[in-house]
Design a protein around this motif. Structure first.
Motif, short mmCIF file in Angstrom:
data_model
loop_
_atom_site.label_atom_id
_atom_site.label_comp_id
_atom_site.label_asym_id
_atom_site.label_seq_id
_atom_site.Cartn_x
_atom_site.Cartn_y
_atom_site.Cartn_z
N VAL A 100 0.68 -0.85 -0.10
CA VAL A 100 0.06 -0.25 0.10
C VAL A 100 0.46 1.42 0.19
O VAL A 100 1.22 2.03 -0.92
CB VAL A 100 -0.77 0.02 1.54
N LEU A 101 2.04 1.23 1.42
CA LEU A 101 2.94 2.93 0.88
C LEU A 101 3.52 3.27 -0.65
O LEU A 101 3.57 4.17 -0.91
CB LEU A 101 3.77 2.29 1.72
N TRP A 103 2.20 2.29 -3.61
CA TRP A 103 0.92 2.98 -4.41
C TRP A 103 0.93 4.48 -3.25
O TRP A 103 0.47 5.37 -4.70
CB TRP A 103 -0.17 1.96 -4.32
N LEU A 104 1.18 4.14 -2.75
CA LEU A 104 0.00 5.83 -1.20
C LEU A 104 1.77 7.28 -2.71
O LEU A 104 1.28 7.31 -3.18
CB LEU A 104 1.10 5.74 -0.58
N MET A 105 3.11 6.03 -2.20
CA MET A 105 3.87 6.92 -2.65
C MET A 105 4.56 7.09 -3.96
O MET A 105 4.30 8.57 -4.86
CB MET A 105 5.49 6.98 -2.15
N PHE A 106 3.81 6.38 -5.04
CA PHE A 106 3.52 6.81 -6.47
C PHE A 106 2.60 7.60 -7.05
O PHE A 106 2.63 7.99 -7.25
CB PHE A 106 2.37 5.37 -7.35
N ILE A 157 -6.32 -0.83 -5.97
CA ILE A 157 -5.13 0.31 -6.69
C ILE A 157 -4.16 -1.01 -5.88
O ILE A 157 -3.14 -1.35 -6.32
CB ILE A 157 -4.89 1.42 -6.39
N ALA A 158 -3.47 -0.87 -4.79
CA ALA A 158 -3.16 -2.09 -4.19
C ALA A 158 -3.00 -3.24 -3.54
O ALA A 158 -2.10 -3.85 -2.59
CB ALA A 158 -2.33 -1.30 -2.92
N GLY A 159 -4.00 -3.72 -3.98
CA GLY A 159 -4.62 -5.39 -3.32
C GLY A 159 -5.84 -5.24 -4.02
O GLY A 159 -7.13 -5.13 -4.79
N ASN A 160 -6.47 -6.73 -3.11
CA ASN A 160 -8.02 -6.39 -3.51
C ASN A 160 -8.32 -5.82 -2.22
O ASN A 160 -9.94 -6.24 -2.00
CB ASN A 160 -8.11 -8.12 -3.29
N GLN A 161 -7.85 -4.67 -1.28
CA GLN A 161 -8.89 -4.13 -0.24
C GLN A 161 -8.93 -2.69 -0.43
O GLN A 161 -7.58 -1.75 -0.91
CB GLN A 161 -7.86 -4.48 1.19
N TYR A 162 -9.25 -1.57 0.27
CA TYR A 162 -9.89 -1.02 -0.32
C TYR A 162 -8.52 -0.13 0.98
O TYR A 162 -8.94 -0.14 2.24
CB TYR A 162 -10.90 0.08 0.04
N THR A 163 -7.49 1.02 0.28
CA THR A 163 -6.85 1.10 1.54
C THR A 163 -6.57 3.45 1.32
O THR A 163 -7.05 3.76 0.13
CB THR A 163 -5.87 0.96 1.38
#
Length: 234
Positions: A100-101, A103-106, A157-163
């Motif tokens: 997740v991090l 993609w947050l940095m992305f 975006i980062a998998g199968n969970q909303y983050t």
């Protein structure tokens, strides 16, 4: 109580959405203080105390991690703080968390800056510079393609969970037309975008201060946002 100093821009919307998604309600758990960036509110000494980079959003939580007030600037840092405070939208396991991090940095290092430049040169620049327009429009399209490909194998975006990664990226894609994007080229991303937009907390978040923002037609506001006012010592 959480005080949010903000304006209805993509970075402001990130925090509004995150608060609402975490179950914190405007007027009950948090309040918003408009920082009119076209008027120059971001250069006021009171705001600079909590946001030394003179950018929105900023946050003050009267009940910080040690029970004492804490102030934060930078939207990504605020999202991580709220995730830690509420235990939501950031996985606990290291492997999932770092996914997740990244993609947050992305978003923080790519999507925001590059789409922001696309907006500027396509819409706001006082002169049309073909090289800049083409460069940033093409980069916007490349980034949309990266996300569309990612969603071929993932629900979010980062998998199968909303983050927090979804929350950070979504507001930046709301102005897709200004970025020279044709949704037909990114069907998976368009499906993701529609699913995020349909979430009630997202709708509440993007509605915060929505009526306060006006089209940028004033020369003074242009100078405040893009001219010499930005570079004065405040």
């Amino acid at each position: 109580m959480i005080d949010v100093y903000s304006w209805p821009t993509p970075n402001g919307h990130k925090v509004h959405i995150m608060l609402e998604e975490c179950g914190l309600r405007l007027g009950r758990d948090w309040r918003v203080h408009p920082i009119n960036i076209g008027r120059g509110d971001q250069f006021q000494p009171e705001f600079l105390k909590i946001s030394p980079n003179n950018k929105i959003p900023a946050l003050v939580d009267t009940e910080g991690p040690d029970g004492k007030p804490i102030s934060l600037f930078e939207s990504g840092a605020i999202l991580l703080y709220l995730a830690a405070k509420t235990g939501k939208f950031l996985p606990k396991s290291d492997r999932a968390k770092f996914k997740v991090l990244e993609w947050l940095m992305f978003q923080m290092g790519g999507v925001g800056p590059m789409l922001g430049q696309a907006h500027h040169f396509r819409i706001y620049a006082p002169e049309k510079i073909d090289y800049a327009i083409n460069r940033y429009t093409n980069e916007a399209r490349r980034l949309y393609g990266v996300m569309d490909k990612q969603l071929a194998d993932h629900k979010y975006i980062a998998g199968n969970q909303y983050t927090v990664a979804d929350i950070a990226i979504f507001p930046w894609l709301r102005s897709w037309q200004n970025q020279g994007i044709d949704w037909a080229d990114y069907p998976r991303l368009k499906d993701w975008f529609d699913r995020i937009a349909a979430r009630p907390a997202v709708a509440r978040g993007v509605a915060v201060l929505a009526g306060a923002r006006q089209p940028l037609t004033d020369d003074k506001a242009r100078d405040v946002l893009f001219g010499q006012t930005q570079y004065k010592k405040h």
